[in-house]
Design a protein around this motif. Structure first.
Motif, PDB file in Angstrom:
ATOM      1  N   ASP A   1      -9.562   7.880  -0.971  1.00  0.00           N
ATOM      2  CA  ASP A   1      -9.898   8.053  -2.392  1.00  0.00           C
ATOM      3  C   ASP A   1     -10.799   6.930  -2.888  1.00  0.00           C
ATOM      4  OD1 ASP A   1      -8.455  10.369  -2.566  1.00  0.00           O
ATOM      5  OD2 ASP A   1      -6.633   9.421  -3.352  1.00  0.00           O
TER       6      ASP A   1
ATOM      7  N   ILE B   1       4.737   9.943   6.384  1.00  0.00           N
ATOM      8  CA  ILE B   1       4.369  10.017   4.962  1.00  0.00           C
ATOM      9  C   ILE B   1       3.753   8.696   4.512  1.00  0.00           C
ATOM     10  CG2 ILE B   1       5.319  10.121   2.628  1.00  0.00           C
ATOM     11  CD1 ILE B   1       7.301  12.220   3.672  1.00  0.00           C
ATOM     12  N   LYS B   2       4.353   7.577   4.915  1.00  0.00           N
ATOM     13  CA  LYS B   2       3.823   6.267   4.525  1.00  0.00           C
ATOM     14  C   LYS B   2       2.426   6.051   5.089  1.00  0.00           C
ATOM     15  CE  LYS B   2       8.424   4.175   4.254  1.00  0.00           C
ATOM     16  NZ  LYS B   2       9.388   3.234   4.891  1.00  0.00           N
TER      17      LYS B   2
ATOM     18  N   ARG C   1       8.929  -0.914   5.707  1.00  0.00           N
ATOM     19  CA  ARG C   1       8.189   0.154   6.370  1.00  0.00           C
ATOM     20  C   ARG C   1       8.687   0.392   7.799  1.00  0.00           C
ATOM     21  NH1 ARG C   1       3.714   1.404   3.095  1.00  0.00           N
ATOM     22  NH2 ARG C   1       2.689   2.580   4.749  1.00  0.00           N
TER      23      ARG C   1
ATOM     24  N   THR D   1       9.432  10.065   7.282  1.00  0.00           N
ATOM     25  CA  THR D   1       9.163   8.999   6.322  1.00  0.00           C
ATOM     26  C   THR D   1       8.070   8.070   6.843  1.00  0.00           C
ATOM     27  OG1 THR D   1      10.958   7.651   7.257  1.00  0.00           O
ATOM     28  CG2 THR D   1      11.499   9.060   5.396  1.00  0.00           C
TER      29      THR D   1
ATOM     30  N   LEU E   1      -4.852   8.255   2.834  1.00  0.00           N
ATOM     31  CA  LEU E   1      -5.418   9.025   1.727  1.00  0.00           C
ATOM     32  C   LEU E   1      -5.802   8.123   0.559  1.00  0.00           C
ATOM     33  CD1 LEU E   1      -3.021  12.122   1.756  1.00  0.00           C
ATOM     34  CD2 LEU E   1      -5.419  12.039   2.480  1.00  0.00           C
ATOM     35  N   PHE E   2      -5.008   7.086   0.327  1.00  0.00           N
ATOM     36  CA  PHE E   2      -5.314   6.134  -0.744  1.00  0.00           C
ATOM     37  C   PHE E   2      -6.645   5.428  -0.459  1.00  0.00           C
ATOM     38  CE2 PHE E   2      -4.933   1.977  -2.863  1.00  0.00           C
ATOM     39  CZ  PHE E   2      -4.650   2.395  -4.155  1.00  0.00           C
TER      40      PHE E   2
ATOM     41  N   ASP F   1      -0.085   8.419   3.312  1.00  0.00           N
ATOM     42  CA  ASP F   1      -0.348   7.953   1.946  1.00  0.00           C
ATOM     43  C   ASP F   1      -1.360   6.803   1.959  1.00  0.00           C
ATOM     44  OD1 ASP F   1       1.215   9.762   0.677  1.00  0.00           O
ATOM     45  OD2 ASP F   1       2.909   8.428   0.322  1.00  0.00           O
ATOM     46  N   ALA F   2      -1.197   5.883   2.905  1.00  0.00           N
ATOM     47  CA  ALA F   2      -2.111   4.743   2.990  1.00  0.00           C
ATOM     48  C   ALA F   2      -3.525   5.200   3.339  1.00  0.00           C
ATOM     49  CB  ALA F   2      -1.598   3.747   4.032  1.00  0.00           C
TER      50      ALA F   2
END
Length: 334
Positions: free
Chosen positions: A221, A210-211, A195, A207, A217-218, A214-215
């Motif tokens: 959820d 984005i990482k 990372r 990049t 948003l995950f 993503d973390a």
């Protein structure tokens, strides 16, 4: 005459300062002489990191986690070595250097080398291979030429300037070869933190973002609350401790003559400030990786590469910007 001077500046890589420094205010005194101002800049640029280091507490470093990390990924029989550079490779590197690069302390410009690459490549290759075999980095290539660049604020305040470092062009040839070899070795053995998005091929700020997104948003959820801590290292390159970095390089597998070469590359470095045609005295730089170098950024990310091993939260790195992310269920937050 003007055309001759312009051509001479082009061949030697000399560039006229975009803005002259007229005077400085140092300890309540007005300094107007170019030589004295160059000395003031040199003292300021070379001691800023030392002043910051004096305010740090002394801590002991535990290299056991890093050693275990390397052992888990790299076969113990895999050795790091630097292959001999050929005249063809030297020629290729010289031609790839931007011709607009300013000349260093040796006054040898990239544009000048690119006029006769085939003629000088054999000698440069021989010198570079001798450097690696003896574990000695050429002393003349260790001196950095610095020009002060005004950022903002009062022009008479030293704090409102930043150093623009110019290294000898020939040093970039040997650094390029070492960088390519070391970077390939690290990538082949997956030793660079996944990372880390800074100073790596196919990685950039996008990049890294984005990482992180993503973390977040995950976690969202899963109805988890996330907290983010943003860290920006001050004077990151200048604060690198040589001994700590060398121990980490050894842990990654850079040993014997190659480790000796890295020590020679890092230590004994000097800088001079050029201002309005005047040159300050040389000052020894006892810490940090050289600004404007090719190896410096790679050495820096190896210096902080083991940070994720010591924290429990998710870590994202982009050069000297670090983001720590943690999430939890709302009921678990005190």
């Amino acid at each position: 005459m003007r055309a001759i001077l312009k051509t001479t500046r082009t061949l030697t890589g000399s560039k006229k300062n975009s803005k002259e420094v007229k005077n400085l205010k140092v300890d309540g005194w007005d300094v107007k002489d170019s030589m004295e101002m160059a000395e003031c800049f040199n003292v300021y640029f070379s001691t800023t990191a030392d002043t910051m280091r004096d305010g740090l507490c002394q801590i002991s470093f535990d290299f056991s986690k890093l050693s275990n990390f390397v052992k888990s990924l790299k076969d113990p029989d895999v050795r790091f070595f630097v292959p001999a550079i050929t005249r063809v490779e030297v020629n290729k590197i010289i031609l790839a250097i931007s011709p607009d690069k300013a000349a260093g302390i040796d006054k040898i410009a990239a544009h000048l080398l690119q006029l006769v690459p085939f003629a000088v490549a054999p000698s440069i290759a021989k010198l570079i291979n001798l450097s690696f075999s003896t574990g000695t980095f050429p002393s003349r290539w260790k001196t950095t030429k610095v020009r002060p660049l005004h950022k903002n604020g009062a022009e008479c305040d030293l704090c409102n300037y930043r150093p623009i470092s110019v290294l000898p062009v020939l040093s970039k040839v040997i650094e390029h070869h070492m960088h390519n070899t070391l970077y390939t070795f690290l990538c082949n053995n997956n030793l660079i933190f996944s990372r880390q998005s800074g100073f790596r091929k196919s990685h950039c700020t996008e990049t890294a973002l984005i990482k992180i997104m993503d973390a977040l948003l995950f976690s969202l959820d899963k109805d988890r609350v996330s907290g983010v801590l943003l860290i920006d290292y001050c004077k990151a390159f200048d604060m690198v401790d040589h001994e700590v970095l060398l121990k980490k390089l050894e842990a990654y597998g850079i040993v014997n003559a190659k480790l000796k070469w890295c020590r020679s590359y890092l230590t004994g470095r000097k800088q001079v400030v050029h201002l309005d045609g005047k040159e300050s005295s040389e000052v020894l730089m006892e810490h940090g990786v050289p600004q404007g170098s090719i190896l410096g950024p790679l050495f820096f990310i190896l210096r902080i590469n083991n940070l994720p091993l010591h924290v429990s939260s998710k870590v994202d790195l982009y050069a000297y910007d670090t983001t720590l992310t943690a999430s939890a269920q709302p009921n678990d937050i005190p």
